[in-house]
Design a protein around this motif. Structure first.
Motif: not given
Ligand code: SF4
Ligand code: SF4
Lengths: 320, 205, 168
Positions: B50, B67-69, B71-72, B106-110, B112
């Motif tokens: 990202i 962000c689900p976890d 991490c930002i 980050c789990m790369y959910c996208g 954010c």
């Molecule tokens: S990709 Fe998902 S987990 Fe990673 S920073 Fe963005 S919202 Fe959070």
């Protein structure tokens, strides 16, 4: 060559040991590569050019690993099993001729010797299966025992057919008596022998004693480090011995153009082809179920071997 | 024998087919790419990492909250801009102090990237940023900015000029021609004012 | 004493020791494994005496097949691991029978050949072959017929049981 007996014996022992340690590695490397390319992969590429030293690296890795003996294991049985599995193949390798002159231990009934010592190798698997104190090992050991006893018979019968045709129990004698039309005459026997040999080696499609999806790794489940490596070495040494034996019995050993000088090379070439065939089966075929395995041995291979024996008998009487 | 079992002939044909297939594969070149030696040719929109376009970020905290976890990590403070014209009004805007993404979480959910209303976050195709220590996967603003280089042109906001390029991709009259902290945008950051002065998420909670 | 005598004595000692261990061991599976050593040693004895055919057949049949079956049965019934305790009376009786047999056989041998050493001059492989397939060919054929009948019966028993299973 006139050498003192002791020197000659030591020299031969060293050569056999060297062959015993390098040929299985060559087979293992070939398996890595052939299997990889048959599956559209490259296989090991990092250790040396094209991964040539992969098995050496593996060996170093195995040496570094901890030698674990499970608490519930039958200690000595567990520890001795790899040696029992390995040594018979060493003896067998010494008795198989590469050419009329190239044979380490030229005993009169060498065919019988090779068959007898390879049948002793079963105990390694049985001891490992029992000694590990693990139910998967036990089940695997029992499967191995049942399988090896069943396939021993067709194998010995097929070998007996060739011995009968040649009128000799010595491998050198058999290979010398061989001529090309035996390829057709002894074809059923050759097929039986090949199938039984693959079963004896517990390789796919007859690897149900080791079936990873059913019994983890059968008798070898609990082994680590060097002892595990010895079992692997025994497996590949077994392929070497069986390929050489098949070559000498059914493919005429060292016979070929310029066999006087190139004899051992012919043996090596033919044995390599047989070994690759054995490897190929592992890549191409699924595993045979335990009951199908027994059915094949007793209802297909055994009658076929008996028919071959009769065929050979008739042939010997008519042409002999 | 059951009827539905394959006959001996069929079984043999099956075995032959197995041998033939493997032999055919053997004759063809392998599919393997030797990754560390040969770079993979990834699609340009690969979800590798990202990237942050710092100038566009208004510290609105939407990404951090979605962000689900969690991490930002964002910190910011308000600054007041003196009016540029006579009798004008002083304006306030947020200045980003800290923007970290912890890639070990980050789990790369996208999410954010999807929620950012100001086109400040982008997918970049870089993937080789593994670290020996997991703590080093917490990447800060400058590092996140460097990945902008590899963001494909098609996903860039209109009018954005890469630092090296002479002319912007589009005319400067594009909606968000951003090469410096855009003051004009502050008006639209009204909804972001609830982010307040110190917008670290501990305070939010 | 020639080197062959020494070899024979060594192999014989190993065989005898393994045999004693096989009958005294409390764990049945270990006893089975000692039996392997003992039978293998016996093959070695044959080999030293120059009867390599018998030696190899001994290895192939007894070690390679019979004991494997025994061990297989032990593993199948899971009775190999436990300690077996026989009553003292049982043990003494067995020891007595064993010692009696040893004395009987040894006495018979000594009575027949005396104490002096003899040259072993058994027939070679070819001679054995000629005898089996010449003089004794009919008993040999009969034996193979018997084995074949046993085999066919075994297959028949196995397969009929199978079909009954399926019908049920
Ligand atoms: S990709 Fe998902 S987990 Fe990673 S920073 Fe963005 S919202 Fe959070
Ligand atoms: S959502 Fe966009 S603008 Fe808002 S804080 Fe996150 S990156 Fe910045």
């Amino acid at each position: 060559m006139d050498l003192p007996l002791a020197v000659e014996i030591i020299l031969k022992a060293v050569v056999v040991l060297a062959a015993f340690l390098t040929l299985p590695l060559a087979i293992g490397q070939t398996e890595h590569k052939v299997m990889a390319h048959m599956q559209g992969r490259l296989g090991p590429m990092e250790a040396g050019p094209h991964g040539i030293a992969q098995l050496v690296a593996d060996g170093i890795k195995f040496v570094q690993k901890e030698d674990v003996t499970p608490a519930s294991a039958d200690r000595w049985v567990f520890k001795l099993a790899p040696a029992v599995a390995l040594i018979p193949y060493l003896v067998a390798l010494a008795a198989i001729p590469w050419s009329a002159a190239w044979v380490a231990a030229d005993v009169p009934a060498s065919l019988l010797l090779v068959l007898a010592v390879t049948s002793v190798g079963v105990f390694g698997t049985l001891m490992a299966g029992w000694g590990s104190g693990n139910k998967y090992s036990l089940v695997g050991g029992m499967r191995a025992g049942a399988q090896l006893v069943s396939y021993e018979l067709p194998m010995v019968l097929a070998a007996a057919s060739v011995a009968m045709a040649a009128g000799s129990l010595s491998l050198t004698g058999i290979a010398q008596a061989w001529s090309w039309w035996w390829l057709i005459w002894q074809l059923p026997g050759a097929l039986v022998f090949l199938v039984a040999a693959v079963a004896e080696l517990q390789r796919v499609p007859f690897d149900s004693p080791l079936a990873d999806s059913e019994v983890v790794f059968g008798p070898y489940t609990e082994y680590t480090g060097l002892r595990f490596a010895f079992f692997l070495l025994a497996e590949y040494a077994g392929i070497v011995v069986m390929s050489l034996l098949f070559t000498v019995l059914f493919l005429g050993g060292w016979s070929g153009p310029w066999s006087d000088t190139l004899g051992p090379l012919w043996t090596l070439l033919k044995a390599a082809l047989v070994a690759i065939l054995i490897l190929w089966l592992r890549i191409a075929w699924p595993r045979v179920r335990e009951d199908q395995l027994q059915r094949l041995a007793w209802l297909v291979l055994l009658p076929l071997a008996l028919v071959q024996l009769a065929l050979t008998g008739v042939g010997v009487v008519v042409w002999g | 024998m059951n009827e539905d079992k394959p006959g001996a002939l069929q079984a043999l044909r099956g075995l032959g087919k197995g041998l033939a297939t493997t032999a055919k594969t053997l004759a063809r070149p392998a599919h393997t790419r030797q990754y560390p030696h040969v770079e993979p040719d990834l699609p340009e929109r690969s979800h590798g990492v990202i990237a942050l376009l710092e100038e566009n970020c208004t510290s609105c905290m939407l990404c951090a909250r979605e962000c689900p976890d969690w991490c930002i990590y964002i910190d910011s403070h308000k600054e007041t801009l003196e009016p540029t014209t006579e009798g004008g009004r002083a304006r306030q805007h947020n200045v980003l102090d800290r923007f970290d993404i912890d890639f070990s979480l980050c789990m790369y959910c996208g999410i954010c990237i999807e929620v950012c209303p100001f086109d400040a976050l982008f997918w970049a195709p870089d993937f080789a940023y593994a670290e020996g220590d997991i703590r080093n996967l917490l990447h800060e603003k400058p590092k996140l900015g460097t990945w902008m280089e590899r963001v494909p042109d098609a996903t860039l906001p209109e009018g954005y000029a890469r630092p090296g390029a002479e002319t912007p991709a589009q005319d400067a009259d594009g909606p968000v021609g951003v090469t410096e902290p855009s003051v004009g945008e502050a008006g639209s950051s009204a909804e972001g004012t609830d982010a307040g002065d110190t917008s670290s998420r501990e305070v939010e909670e | 004493m020639t080197s062959r005598d020494v070899l024979f004595a060594a192999v014989g000692l190993i065989t005898a020791a393994a045999a004693v261990l096989a009958v005294t061991n409390r764990r049945v599976l270990h006893a089975g494994l000692w039996l392997v050593v003992s039978l293998g040693g016996l093959a070695g004895c044959y080999l030293v005496l120059g009867a390599e055919l018998v030696a190899l057949v001994q290895l192939l049949v007894y070690v390679g097949a019979v004991v494997v079956l025994v061990l297989f049965a032990l593993m199948l019934t899971r009775s190999g691991g436990g300690e077996v305790d026989t009553s003292p009376a049982h043990r003494w009786l067995a020891a007595g029978v064993g010692a009696g047999m040893t004395v009987l056989l040894g006495g018979a041998l000594v009575a027949a050949y005396g104490w002096d050493t003899r040259e072993v001059a058994g027939p070679g492989n070819e001679h054995i072959g000629e005898e089996i397939f010449g003089t004794w060919v009919w008993p040999f054929e009969l034996l193979s017929l018997l084995l074949l009948a046993a085999l066919v019966t075994a297959v028949a028993v196995a397969t009929t049981g199978h079909s009954r299973d399926r019908a049920a």
